[in-house]
Design a protein around this motif. Structure first.
Motif, short mmCIF file in Angstrom:
data_model
loop_
_atom_site.label_atom_id
_atom_site.label_comp_id
_atom_site.label_asym_id
_atom_site.label_seq_id
_atom_site.Cartn_x
_atom_site.Cartn_y
_atom_site.Cartn_z
N ALA A 204 0.83 -1.20 -0.08
CA ALA A 204 0.01 -0.30 -0.20
C ALA A 204 0.92 1.32 0.10
O ALA A 204 1.82 1.15 0.86
CB ALA A 204 -0.99 0.03 1.06
N VAL A 205 0.60 2.04 -0.76
CA VAL A 205 1.39 3.32 -1.00
C VAL A 205 0.60 4.76 -0.99
O VAL A 205 -0.45 4.69 -1.47
CB VAL A 205 2.07 3.35 -2.44
CG1 VAL A 205 3.06 4.42 -2.76
CG2 VAL A 205 2.87 1.98 -2.64
N PRO A 206 1.25 5.60 -0.15
CA PRO A 206 0.44 6.87 0.14
C PRO A 206 0.55 7.58 -1.25
O PRO A 206 1.45 7.43 -2.10
CB PRO A 206 1.18 7.53 1.10
CG PRO A 206 1.89 6.55 1.63
CD PRO A 206 2.27 5.56 0.89
N LEU A 207 -0.25 8.51 -1.70
CA LEU A 207 -0.42 9.43 -2.58
C LEU A 207 0.28 10.73 -2.14
O LEU A 207 -0.12 11.05 -0.93
CB LEU A 207 -1.83 9.73 -3.10
CG LEU A 207 -2.60 8.19 -4.04
CD1 LEU A 207 -3.93 8.88 -4.42
CD2 LEU A 207 -1.59 8.15 -5.15
N ILE A 208 0.76 11.26 -2.92
CA ILE A 208 1.63 12.71 -2.50
C ILE A 208 0.98 13.68 -3.36
O ILE A 208 1.08 13.53 -4.66
CB ILE A 208 3.09 12.28 -2.54
CG1 ILE A 208 3.79 13.62 -2.12
CG2 ILE A 208 3.53 12.07 -3.84
CD1 ILE A 208 5.11 13.47 -1.71
N VAL B 76 1.27 21.09 -16.44
CA VAL B 76 -0.12 20.79 -15.61
C VAL B 76 0.23 21.43 -14.23
O VAL B 76 1.30 21.60 -13.69
CB VAL B 76 -0.40 19.16 -15.55
CG1 VAL B 76 -0.86 18.99 -16.92
CG2 VAL B 76 0.68 18.48 -15.50
N GLY B 77 -0.89 21.73 -13.28
CA GLY B 77 -0.59 22.29 -12.34
C GLY B 77 -0.35 21.60 -10.89
O GLY B 77 0.24 22.02 -10.12
N LEU B 78 -0.80 20.29 -11.04
CA LEU B 78 -0.54 19.58 -9.70
C LEU B 78 -0.84 18.12 -10.11
O LEU B 78 -1.64 17.85 -11.02
CB LEU B 78 -1.67 19.99 -8.77
CG LEU B 78 -3.14 19.99 -8.96
CD1 LEU B 78 -3.90 18.91 -8.06
CD2 LEU B 78 -3.71 21.28 -8.68
N MET B 79 -0.62 17.32 -9.18
CA MET B 79 -0.85 15.87 -9.51
C MET B 79 -0.91 15.12 -7.98
O MET B 79 -0.12 15.45 -7.37
CB MET B 79 -0.05 15.20 -10.25
CG MET B 79 -0.20 13.59 -10.51
SD MET B 79 1.18 12.95 -11.51
CE MET B 79 0.57 11.32 -11.99
N PHE B 80 -1.91 14.30 -7.81
CA PHE B 80 -1.77 13.33 -6.50
C PHE B 80 -1.44 12.15 -7.22
O PHE B 80 -1.86 11.38 -7.90
CB PHE B 80 -3.29 13.02 -6.06
CG PHE B 80 -3.72 14.03 -5.28
CD1 PHE B 80 -3.67 14.25 -3.92
CD2 PHE B 80 -4.40 15.02 -5.92
CE1 PHE B 80 -4.14 15.38 -3.02
CE2 PHE B 80 -5.07 16.18 -5.29
CZ PHE B 80 -4.61 16.18 -3.86
N MET C 90 3.49 7.73 -4.34
CA MET C 90 4.87 8.10 -3.50
C MET C 90 6.02 7.16 -4.13
O MET C 90 6.94 7.84 -4.54
CB MET C 90 4.74 7.87 -2.31
CG MET C 90 6.04 8.79 -1.44
SD MET C 90 5.69 8.68 0.35
CE MET C 90 4.83 10.00 0.54
N ALA C 91 5.49 5.95 -4.60
CA ALA C 91 6.66 5.26 -5.45
C ALA C 91 7.15 5.74 -6.56
O ALA C 91 8.38 5.68 -6.86
CB ALA C 91 5.92 3.92 -5.65
N SER C 92 6.38 6.60 -7.30
CA SER C 92 7.11 7.35 -8.66
C SER C 92 7.59 8.55 -8.45
O SER C 92 8.41 8.94 -9.25
CB SER C 92 5.99 7.08 -9.64
OG SER C 92 4.77 7.74 -9.42
N SER C 93 6.91 9.33 -7.30
CA SER C 93 7.40 10.74 -7.25
C SER C 93 8.30 11.00 -6.04
O SER C 93 8.92 12.22 -5.99
CB SER C 93 6.05 11.55 -7.23
OG SER C 93 5.43 11.33 -6.03
N ALA C 94 8.81 10.32 -5.31
CA ALA C 94 9.39 10.43 -4.18
C ALA C 94 10.78 10.84 -4.53
O ALA C 94 11.36 11.85 -4.02
CB ALA C 94 9.48 9.26 -3.21
N SER D 109 -1.97 11.82 1.41
CA SER D 109 -3.23 11.43 1.05
C SER D 109 -3.54 10.53 2.41
O SER D 109 -4.72 10.30 2.66
CB SER D 109 -3.64 11.04 -0.06
OG SER D 109 -3.10 9.53 -0.23
N THR D 110 -2.67 10.13 3.13
CA THR D 110 -3.27 9.37 4.26
C THR D 110 -3.60 10.10 5.48
O THR D 110 -3.42 11.06 5.43
CB THR D 110 -1.88 8.35 4.54
OG1 THR D 110 -0.73 9.00 4.67
CG2 THR D 110 -1.78 7.43 3.45
N ASP D 111 -4.30 9.05 6.21
CA ASP D 111 -4.77 9.77 7.71
C ASP D 111 -3.77 10.10 8.50
O ASP D 111 -4.13 10.55 9.68
CB ASP D 111 -5.78 8.86 8.20
CG ASP D 111 -5.50 7.61 8.44
OD1 ASP D 111 -4.51 7.27 8.17
OD2 ASP D 111 -6.25 6.75 9.09
#
Length: 318
Positions: free
Chosen positions: A118-122, A194-198, A201-205, A219-221
């Motif tokens: 499981a991977v957070p979105l950033i 483009v202005g932003l992206m969610f 984390m695996a690809s943008s870290a 995006s996680t709690d």
């Protein structure tokens, strides 16, 4: 691979109903239904490399992109159920079927094996963006309609739904720009097209660490160890915001339970290997390895959850 691990794998396959050579007796394909460079590709290749070393047979990561992951998934659904082909896919696998009609049954045509991670979105923006936090991003977008575009790795993926959640909760009129994988979306984000992206984390870290993208929130709690100073979306003023992407492995339906079980044990062992754990940790990924039955129940719950979200948000294929 130690002899005890090989023996355990042999025992997992010791079924009189299995009238075929011990698995794996030949190379195994792991189909990734997205282009190279995205998180599904990255995680799938990490596991394939470890399985190749552990089991003594090549596990070949093969990209079969197109139609939001459906082309690669269909290829696995139609493949021989002999343990030679598996699907590596993201949580989009239980989202896309609620948006489009597919030429296969997303649940019945596959045998769940296990979750990889499981991977957070950033939430990331170009370094040229004036936004330094989520509140600043919202204020900037309110004043600059031309900047109101967000990228996603595909129609129906978790990054797409994350963007729609942000659109609904911020009240901003955002334009969705879908790509064929994060690997194709990120260059346009880095360049400011483009202005932003969610993003996963695996690809943008690494791009964040290199200073090529600016991270604003996860995006996680809860905060994540890979970026402990990065606030959650809830901390940033969106109390109802939480979404995580995850990645799993499936076999064609009717694959022998002994093969599914052996693949699960092999992947679970691969995920516990210190080198694999270090690589996943650097990506902010939380290793999986759950038994097939547990993973099947989890995927069924996620399928129901995303069906509601797609319906409530009015999301359609683009």
């Amino acid at each position: 691979m130690h002899s005890t691990r090989r023996a355990a794998l042999a025992l997992a396959l010791a079924s009189p109903a299995l009238a075929q050579p011990q698995w794996p007796s030949r190379p195994v394909r792991m189909l990734i239904p997205y282009p190279p460079g995205g998180p599904t590709d990255i995680l799938g290749r990490i596991v394939a490399q470890r399985l190749t070393l552990d089991l003594g047979q090549p596990f070949v990561a093969e990209n079969r992109a197109g139609a939001g992951g459906s082309i690669g998934a269909e290829a696995v659904a139609r493949a021989a159920a002999d343990g030679s082909t598996f699907l590596v896919n993201a949580s989009a696998r239980v989202i896309v079927p609620h948006m489009v009609r597919l030429p296969f049954d997303a649940m019945a045509d596959f045998a769940p094996v296990t979750m990889i991670a499981a991977v957070p979105l950033i939430l990331v923006v170009p370094v040229s963006s004036p936004a330094r936090d989520v509140a600043g991003l919202v204020a900037w977008l309110r004043q600059n309609p031309a900047a109101r575009s967000y990228a996603s790795s595909s129609n129906g993926g978790a990054p797409h739904l994350a963007g729609e959640m942000f659109r609904l909760q911020s009240g901003l009129d955002l334009q969705h720009i879908p790509y064929r994988g994060s690997g194709q979306a990120l260059p346009d984000l880095v360049s400011g097209q483009v202005g932003l992206m969610f993003d996963s984390m695996a690809s943008s870290a690494d791009l964040v660490r290199e200073g090529r993208l600016r991270a604003l929130a996860v995006s996680t709690d809860e905060r994540v160890p890979a970026f402990p100073n990065l606030p959650t979306m809830r901390e940033a003023g969106f109390p109802d915001y939480e979404i995580t992407t995850w990645y799993g492995i499936w076999a064609p339906a009717r694959t022998a339970p002994a093969i599914v079980g052996a693949m699960h044990h092999a992947v679970a062992a691969a995920l516990r290997h210190p080198e694999t754990m270090a690589r996943l940790g650097a990506l902010g990924a939380i290793p999986g390895g759950q038994p097939p039955e547990t993973f099947a129940r989890f995927a069924a719950r996620e399928n129901e959850r995303y069906a509601r979200l797609v319906r409530e948000a009015g999301i359609r294929a683009e």
